[in-house]
Design a protein around this motif. Structure first.
Motif, PDB file in Angstrom:
ATOM      1  N   VAL A  32      38.856  56.667  41.074  1.00 50.96           N
ATOM      2  CA  VAL A  32      38.139  56.402  40.263  1.00 50.96           C
ATOM      3  C   VAL A  32      37.754  55.101  40.313  1.00 50.96           C
ATOM      4  CG1 VAL A  32      36.487  57.411  38.527  1.00 50.96           C
ATOM      5  CG2 VAL A  32      38.008  59.049  39.134  1.00 50.96           C
ATOM      6  N   SER A  33      38.626  54.353  39.422  1.00 49.25           N
ATOM      7  CA  SER A  33      38.440  52.749  39.015  1.00 49.25           C
ATOM      8  C   SER A  33      38.059  52.646  39.812  1.00 49.25           C
ATOM      9  CB  SER A  33      39.761  52.197  38.099  1.00 49.25           C
ATOM     10  OG  SER A  33      40.762  52.560  38.809  1.00 49.25           O
ATOM     11  N   GLY A  34      39.140  52.640  41.437  1.00 50.83           N
ATOM     12  CA  GLY A  34      39.276  51.679  42.458  1.00 50.83           C
ATOM     13  C   GLY A  34      37.640  51.513  43.499  1.00 50.83           C
ATOM     14  N   LEU A  35      37.457  52.790  43.534  1.00 44.34           N
ATOM     15  CA  LEU A  35      35.882  52.595  43.508  1.00 44.34           C
ATOM     16  C   LEU A  35      35.083  52.154  42.532  1.00 44.34           C
ATOM     17  CD1 LEU A  35      33.691  53.676  46.444  1.00 44.34           C
ATOM     18  CD2 LEU A  35      33.914  55.705  44.680  1.00 44.34           C
ATOM     19  N   ALA A  36      34.583  52.254  41.610  1.00 48.86           N
ATOM     20  CA  ALA A  36      33.724  52.169  40.431  1.00 48.86           C
ATOM     21  C   ALA A  36      34.068  50.013  40.633  1.00 48.86           C
ATOM     22  CB  ALA A  36      34.571  52.639  39.337  1.00 48.86           C
ATOM     23  N   LEU A  37      35.534  49.782  40.232  1.00 53.67           N
ATOM     24  CA  LEU A  37      35.371  48.089  40.179  1.00 53.67           C
ATOM     25  C   LEU A  37      35.244  47.797  41.794  1.00 53.67           C
ATOM     26  CD1 LEU A  37      35.946  45.738  39.345  1.00 53.67           C
ATOM     27  CD2 LEU A  37      38.673  46.234  39.550  1.00 53.67           C
ATOM     28  N   GLY A  38      35.403  48.177  43.071  1.00 53.67           N
ATOM     29  CA  GLY A  38      34.762  47.638  44.398  1.00 53.67           C
ATOM     30  C   GLY A  38      33.405  47.555  44.103  1.00 53.67           C
ATOM     31  N   THR A  39      32.343  48.589  44.214  1.00 53.97           N
ATOM     32  CA  THR A  39      30.663  48.650  43.631  1.00 53.97           C
ATOM     33  C   THR A  39      30.942  47.527  42.289  1.00 53.97           C
ATOM     34  OG1 THR A  39      31.631  51.982  44.669  1.00 53.97           O
ATOM     35  CG2 THR A  39      29.264  49.907  43.230  1.00 53.97           C
ATOM     36  N   LEU A  40      31.593  47.286  41.880  1.00 52.74           N
ATOM     37  CA  LEU A  40      30.882  46.639  41.097  1.00 52.74           C
ATOM     38  C   LEU A  40      31.218  44.870  41.179  1.00 52.74           C
ATOM     39  CD1 LEU A  40      30.213  46.284  38.202  1.00 52.74           C
ATOM     40  CD2 LEU A  40      32.234  46.256  36.955  1.00 52.74           C
ATOM     41  N   VAL A  41      31.921  44.121  41.846  1.00 52.68           N
ATOM     42  CA  VAL A  41      31.919  43.158  42.678  1.00 52.68           C
ATOM     43  C   VAL A  41      31.234  43.149  43.739  1.00 52.68           C
ATOM     44  CG1 VAL A  41      33.401  41.804  43.599  1.00 52.68           C
ATOM     45  CG2 VAL A  41      34.195  43.524  41.118  1.00 52.68           C
ATOM     46  N   PHE A  42      31.190  44.302  44.659  1.00 52.81           N
ATOM     47  CA  PHE A  42      30.140  43.863  45.610  1.00 52.81           C
ATOM     48  C   PHE A  42      28.805  43.802  45.005  1.00 52.81           C
ATOM     49  CE2 PHE A  42      27.917  45.034  49.418  1.00 52.81           C
ATOM     50  CZ  PHE A  42      27.930  44.748  50.436  1.00 52.81           C
ATOM     51  N   ARG A  43      28.198  44.802  44.317  1.00 50.52           N
ATOM     52  CA  ARG A  43      26.956  44.345  43.674  1.00 50.52           C
ATOM     53  C   ARG A  43      26.996  42.994  43.139  1.00 50.52           C
ATOM     54  NH1 ARG A  43      25.550  50.637  40.497  1.00 50.52           N
ATOM     55  NH2 ARG A  43      25.616  52.117  42.150  1.00 50.52           N
ATOM     56  N   ALA A  44      27.246  42.803  42.362  1.00 54.07           N
ATOM     57  CA  ALA A  44      27.911  41.173  41.398  1.00 54.07           C
ATOM     58  C   ALA A  44      27.810  40.293  42.366  1.00 54.07           C
ATOM     59  CB  ALA A  44      28.643  40.963  40.648  1.00 54.07           C
ATOM     60  N   THR A  45      28.606  39.997  44.500  1.00 57.40           N
ATOM     61  CA  THR A  45      28.930  39.389  44.872  1.00 57.40           C
ATOM     62  C   THR A  45      28.231  39.423  45.794  1.00 57.40           C
ATOM     63  OG1 THR A  45      31.126  40.390  45.590  1.00 57.40           O
ATOM     64  CG2 THR A  45      30.827  38.756  43.624  1.00 57.40           C
ATOM     65  N   ASN A  46      27.997  40.814  46.698  1.00 55.81           N
ATOM     66  CA  ASN A  46      27.453  40.868  47.862  1.00 55.81           C
ATOM     67  C   ASN A  46      28.505  40.232  48.926  1.00 55.81           C
ATOM     68  OD1 ASN A  46      25.290  41.864  49.934  1.00 55.81           O
ATOM     69  ND2 ASN A  46      24.534  40.219  50.328  1.00 55.81           N
ATOM     70  N   SER A  47      29.763  40.351  48.673  1.00 56.27           N
ATOM     71  CA  SER A  47      30.390  39.476  49.470  1.00 56.27           C
ATOM     72  C   SER A  47      31.900  40.526  50.289  1.00 56.27           C
ATOM     73  CB  SER A  47      31.260  38.439  48.661  1.00 56.27           C
ATOM     74  OG  SER A  47      32.841  38.215  48.936  1.00 56.27           O
ATOM     75  N   PRO A  48      31.762  41.449  51.191  1.00 59.99           N
ATOM     76  CA  PRO A  48      32.932  42.507  51.719  1.00 59.99           C
ATOM     77  C   PRO A  48      34.221  41.661  51.267  1.00 59.99           C
ATOM     78  CG  PRO A  48      31.600  41.830  53.453  1.00 59.99           C
ATOM     79  CD  PRO A  48      31.051  41.117  51.806  1.00 59.99           C
ATOM     80  N   LEU A  49      34.385  40.341  51.527  1.00 55.54           N
ATOM     81  CA  LEU A  49      35.841  39.911  50.550  1.00 55.54           C
ATOM     82  C   LEU A  49      36.148  40.218  49.503  1.00 55.54           C
ATOM     83  CD1 LEU A  49      38.493  38.148  51.104  1.00 55.54           C
ATOM     84  CD2 LEU A  49      36.990  35.822  51.350  1.00 55.54           C
ATOM     85  N   LEU A  50      35.402  39.827  48.792  1.00 53.44           N
ATOM     86  CA  LEU A  50      36.085  39.706  47.356  1.00 53.44           C
ATOM     87  C   LEU A  50      35.829  41.470  47.063  1.00 53.44           C
ATOM     88  CD1 LEU A  50      33.279  37.150  45.572  1.00 53.44           C
ATOM     89  CD2 LEU A  50      36.292  37.295  46.038  1.00 53.44           C
ATOM     90  N   SER A  51      34.675  42.058  47.155  1.00 55.03           N
ATOM     91  CA  SER A  51      34.868  43.286  47.566  1.00 55.03           C
ATOM     92  C   SER A  51      36.506  44.287  48.402  1.00 55.03           C
ATOM     93  CB  SER A  51      33.753  44.058  47.820  1.00 55.03           C
ATOM     94  OG  SER A  51      33.630  46.005  47.455  1.00 55.03           O
ATOM     95  N   ALA A  52      36.833  44.035  48.984  1.00 52.55           N
ATOM     96  CA  ALA A  52      38.005  44.395  49.065  1.00 52.55           C
ATOM     97  C   ALA A  52      39.515  44.063  48.330  1.00 52.55           C
ATOM     98  CB  ALA A  52      38.048  43.999  51.323  1.00 52.55           C
ATOM     99  N   VAL A  53      39.426  42.434  47.368  1.00 52.06           N
ATOM    100  CA  VAL A  53      40.013  42.016  47.375  1.00 52.06           C
ATOM    101  C   VAL A  53      40.369  42.611  46.077  1.00 52.06           C
ATOM    102  CG1 VAL A  53      41.126  40.384  46.261  1.00 52.06           C
ATOM    103  CG2 VAL A  53      40.204  40.222  48.749  1.00 52.06           C
TER     104      VAL A  53
END
Length: 399
Positions: A32-53
């Motif tokens: 649950v936390s992994g999906l939430a964190l990946g979504t949070l970072v992607f919304r903030a940065t629009n970066s596939p790299l940062l979302s993946a990391v």
């Protein structure tokens, strides 16, 4: 090697149930936390790299733990250590939910989580091997893997719903509560002394690592465990950027495939067939991603990732062989080194896949990572045939 203990008998084994339930709570929280964190970072940065990391970045710290901390896997009391790790994750996950937390601070926290987690795999799997009867490890580990698959299916579906209905930060707080529950459940384990004598230290960790790596058969096992599936996890790290609004569907499909592979290898396949299916499973793990450059629609992509993830079942046979090649007093360390190396490779692959996606597209990067995984499998097979009588990929042959 036959599965000499049936699933129902596992839960009659003392300590198996509290270890299983505590681990289930941790996996639920992680999903649950992994999906939430990946979504949070992607919304903030629009970066596939940062979302993946952000989702797989903690894995990068595993190599540090494997170098300096891993001797604790056999030299610390299991109950206290597992409870402490879950509690640390509860606190750090709650911290990730802090409003206004800058992206650099997010990554600092997830790297701390990875450092903590580097000890957990060795403690958990070493304890599992200790509490089960002889030759029961593969069956027990397959049950844990199936639990992981089922919880990921449910967790990614629930996580996607929670992120949509609440928010990523609220979902992170719920995950923190699950980690706290895992810490309490771990305290139901029996107090056990460490498997090895002496205090954990950097020197002891390095000596054990050197001893484990000095054996050519074990090196082949480790490389086969770390590289092909790590590269495929790079594909998985791009699900959020591939389908930002339906990544949970792809993750659930992958979890369903992993569950199916674990059932096949851990329960349904006869022992005489398992070693011969290792290479085909590794090929299956990567092959479906070769068509992702065509950008298949979500239903087709979900079927493809589910089919590919059946190939993760190859790791069960490899782990069984690793246990057979390792002295009892180093079992936790050996399994911890496997876990740390595997997760480190996943983090590296996520960063690599995210970088390729940044300059091309997530679909193209997923195909590139699939090609890389297939190439590594072919190279390991060729190397093993040159060094092993009778040929074949050494880590997947029967002991």
């Amino acid at each position: 090697m036959a599965a000499d203990i049936r699933y129902r008998a596992l839960f009659r084994t003392p300590e198996f149930t509290p270890l299983f339930v505590s681990s289930s709570a941790s996996i639920s929280a992680q999903t649950v936390s992994g999906l939430a964190l990946g979504t949070l970072v992607f919304r903030a940065t629009n970066s596939p790299l940062l979302s993946a990391v952000s989702m797989f970045g903690p894995s990068l710290a595993q190599v540090v733990g494997a170098t300096f901390l891993l001797s604790g896997a056999d030299r610390l009391p299991p109950r206290t250590t597992l409870a402490g790790i879950s509690l640390a994750f509860a606190l750090t996950t709650a911290l990730l939910a802090t409003p206004g937390l800058p992206v650099w601070a997010v990554f600092a926290i997830v790297l701390v989580q990875g450092l903590i987690a580097s000890l957990g795999g060795g403690v958990r799997w070493g304890l599992l091997n200790e509490i089960l009867p002889e030759k029961g490890y593969l069956t027990g580990r397959s049950v844990f893997n199936m639990m992981t698959g089922l919880l990921q299916i449910a967790g990614f579906a629930a996580g996607g719903l929670l992120v949509a209905l609440l928010s990523p930060r609220a979902t992170l707080l719920l995950a923190a509560l699950l980690y706290a529950a895992a810490a309490l459940l771990a305290l139901r384990l029996t107090r056990r002394p460490p498997r090895a004598t002496g205090r954990p230290s950097v020197a002891a960790t390095r000596r054990a690592n050197a001893a484990l790596w000095s054996s050519r058969p074990r090196r082949h096992v480790y490389l086969a465990l770390w590289l092909p599936n790590g590269l495929v996890v790079g594909c998985e790290s791009l699900y959020v950027s591939y389908e930002p609004r339906a990544a949970g569907t792809l993750f659930a499909g992958a979890a369903l495939g992993m569950f199916t592979g674990d059932v096949l290898v851990g329960r349904l396949l006869p022992a005489r067939l398992r070693p011969h299916l290792g290479i085909p499973l590794l090929v299956l793990l990567a092959a479906p991603y070769l068509v992702f450059f065509l950008r298949p629609p979500l239903p087709v992509a979900t079927v493809l990732v589910a089919l590919a993830s059946v190939g993760f079942g190859a790791s069960l046979v490899q782990q069984e062989r690793l246990v057979g090649l390792t002295p009892d007093d180093l079992t936790g360390h050996a399994l911890g080194l496997h876990s740390a190396g595997m997760l480190t490779m996943q983090g590296v692959a996520a960063a690599l896949a995210g970088t390729v996606a940044q300059f091309t597209s997530p679909a193209t990067a997923m195909t590139a990572m699939g090609v890389a995984s297939l190439t590594v499998t072919v190279a390991l097979t060729a190397t093993s045939r040159r060094t092993t009588p009778g040929g074949g990929l050494l880590p997947l042959r029967a002991t």
